[in-house]
Design a protein around this motif. Structure first.
Motif, PDB file in Angstrom:
ATOM      1  N   HIS A  84       0.875  -1.188   0.000  1.00  0.00           N
ATOM      2  CA  HIS A  84       0.000   0.000   0.000  1.00  0.00           C
ATOM      3  C   HIS A  84       0.904   1.228   0.000  1.00  0.00           C
TER       4      HIS A  84
ATOM      5  N   HIS B  15       1.660   5.263  -2.224  1.00  0.00           N
ATOM      6  CA  HIS B  15       1.085   6.297  -3.113  1.00  0.00           C
ATOM      7  C   HIS B  15       2.202   7.056  -3.830  1.00  0.00           C
TER       8      HIS B  15
ATOM      9  N   LYS C 282      -9.199  -0.431  -7.021  1.00  0.00           N
ATOM     10  CA  LYS C 282      -9.501   0.337  -5.804  1.00  0.00           C
ATOM     11  C   LYS C 282     -10.737   1.201  -5.950  1.00  0.00           C
TER      12      LYS C 282
ATOM     13  N   HIS D  18      -6.099  -0.518   5.633  1.00  0.00           N
ATOM     14  CA  HIS D  18      -5.620   0.236   6.821  1.00  0.00           C
ATOM     15  C   HIS D  18      -6.617   0.322   7.969  1.00  0.00           C
TER      16      HIS D  18
ATOM     17  N   ASP E 129       1.290   2.576   3.587  1.00  0.00           N
ATOM     18  CA  ASP E 129       0.419   3.647   3.046  1.00  0.00           C
ATOM     19  C   ASP E 129       1.270   4.907   2.801  1.00  0.00           C
TER      20      ASP E 129
END
Ligand code: ZN
Length: 485
Positions: free
Chosen positions: A63, A65, A155, A269, A342
């Motif tokens: 996970h 970004h 997603k 999460h 994340d």
């Protein structure tokens, strides 16, 4: 036996689901070619002495970004360097169309090759993408994405539902660059298609939908309550503004839709006891549906009982120590299956403004072994093989990388984190190797540090030196059982 390209000598190798065994590892042509004691190093091109160290399968940070707040190629280089320094060898990153990321819209048949092209020049680690479908056109591309594109995980962002409803506000239109709502009617179509394609390809592994489960309508009301009567402690106010029970509600909403569409779901999460209990509850209620319960490094490593800056704002929020202790129990007892960062490398510019207007998220990928060893193994007795499971083998299995990745087996990619579980150091910006100019963990001390990172037999990080280069990382097409023979 012909000479090896690399021999890792004398380490305590951590085998997921099995345990720790002292043995040597021989690597040839980027793969694990031998696992046995006393491998002859004569003729080996490179030998790593791992005496006194633990050899973990390279971590898979599933996970991430990349490119959310900074130019994508630049961010891929700096943040995969940070990942590599902490023992991560594969990154699975989220991507969507619209503003941020590549600032464009269009079919993934066109955008995915462009995304992979930029990434292949930029990553130090191997990588893959989870894609957010933002339009009906994207939903129609799912079968192509799995079969040709190498993307088997999608997603849905629940919090975009509200801003695109009822014709959408001009801000929403310009931010996401879409004119369709992404409400639950849209989600229903999306899940039905994921469920259908999953049935087609299930022999190769699950096609799944990742959902950020928070309910935006509830948050609109609870945030107004906290704004009217704040405590003044930023991370407690932020947690109260997005209460744990709205996670519980959102998980139930997603799960009921998953049941009627037969769609496997990754519950992202999970930050609180209520969220995890909701995840357990829906898994028991609908045993025919695959739910993956994901844990996050910052929800395990930080609590809002600590003195945290406003920059630690993240969605879902950092919770109380009581919740943190519950998450650890759930991780150790195999309820939470994966641990992720994340990671979103946020500039100080993005963190400007007050608690409500500053952007959420921050980086932490390099802390994978720090947090799992310090707070898990040393403080709570979490077994080392469990650490290898949540950081590598489980993400590989759930996200269709196994057994190419996530396994210490003959024929698997030679990806390793060689870790000193007893080294103790303080977190500084320098030892995070990130472009982010802050970290909520600065000054905290961790026992357990990655020392050397090996990607397909190549040392990409060694004792404080970055030895890999942009372009060393490969795009891994998933499911690997479909795309690699
Ligand atoms: Zn995220």
């Amino acid at each position: 036996m012909s000479a090896f390209d690399l021999v890792i000598k004398g380490g305590d190798v951590v085998f997921p689901y099995v345990g720790v065994q002292r043995t040597d590892i021989g690597v040839k042509n980027e793969k694990i070619a031998a696992i046995q004691s006393d491998i002859d190093t004569a003729g080996a091109a490179q030998v790593i002495d791992a005496t006194g160290k633990h050899v973990f399968p390279g971590a898979i940070d599933s996970h991430f970004h990349i490119g959310i707040y900074r130019p994508l190629g630049e961010d891929a280089t700096s943040e995969s360097t940070s990942a590599a320094s902490g023992g991560v060898t594969t990154i699975l990153s989220y991507f969507r169309t619209g503003q941020d990321y590549l600032n464009k819209v269009g079919p993934y048949k066109e955008i995915l090759p462009e995304l992979v092209g930029i990434s292949e020049k930029s990553f130090l680690t191997d990588f893959g993408y989870h894609l957010a479908c933002m339009t009906e056109e994207h939903i129609d591309e799912i079968e192509w994405l799995v079969k040709e594109g190498g993307v088997s995980t999608l997603k849905y962002y629940m919090f975009y539902k509200l801003i695109t409803l009822a014709g959408a506000t001009p801000e929403a239109n310009s931010y996401l660059m879409i004119d369709n709502p992404v409400d639950f009617g849209y989600l229903y179509r999306f899940m039905k298609e994921v469920g259908r394609v999953n049935q087609l390809y299930k022999d190769y592994g699950p096609v799944t939908l990742s959902i950020h489960c928070e309910n935006p309508e509830v948050i609109r009301a609870t945030q107004n309550e906290v704004k009217a009567d704040p405590s003044g402690i930023p991370m407690k106010d932020y947690s109260n503004a997005r209460p744990d029970w709205q996670e519980e509600l959102a998980i139930n909403e997603a799960a009921i839709m998953a049941k009627y569409t037969n769609c496997p779901v990754n519950l992202l999460h999970l930050s609180s006891q209520k969220a995890v209990e909701a995840g357990i509850d829906v898994s028991q209620r609908y045993p025919e549906i695959d739910f993956l319960l994901e844990g996050t490094l910052h929800h395990l490593g930080l609590s809002n009982d600590m003195d945290l800056p406003q920059k630690a704002k993240v969605n879902p929020p950092i919770r109380s120590q009581e919740n943190v202790d519950f998450l650890w129990q759930a991780l150790i007892d195999d309820t939470l299956k994966t641990v992720v960062s994340d990671h979103a490398c946020a500039t100080l510019e993005k963190k400007k403004g007050d608690l409500w207007t500053s952007m959420p998220g921050f980086g932490g990928t390099s802390l994978m072994f720090n947090v799992l060893l310090n707070d898990g193994y040393h403080k709570r007795g979490m077994p080392l093989h469990r650490i290898a499971e949540v950081s590598s083998a489980n993400p590989a299995r759930y996200h269709n990388l196994y057994p190419k990745k996530g396994a210490v087996m003959i024929g698997s990619d030679a990806d390793f984190a060689i870790v000193n579980i007893n080294e103790e150091k303080e977190i500084t910006l320098e030892n995070l190797y990130t472009a982010q100019e802050f970290s909520p963990e600065l000054g905290m001390k961790f026992k357990g540090w990655n020392e050397t990172t090996v990607l397909r037999g190549q040392v990409i990080f060694d004792k404080g030196r970055v030895t890999g280069e942009p372009g060393d990382g490969q795009f891994i097409k998933r499911p690997v059982k479909l795309h690699y023979k």
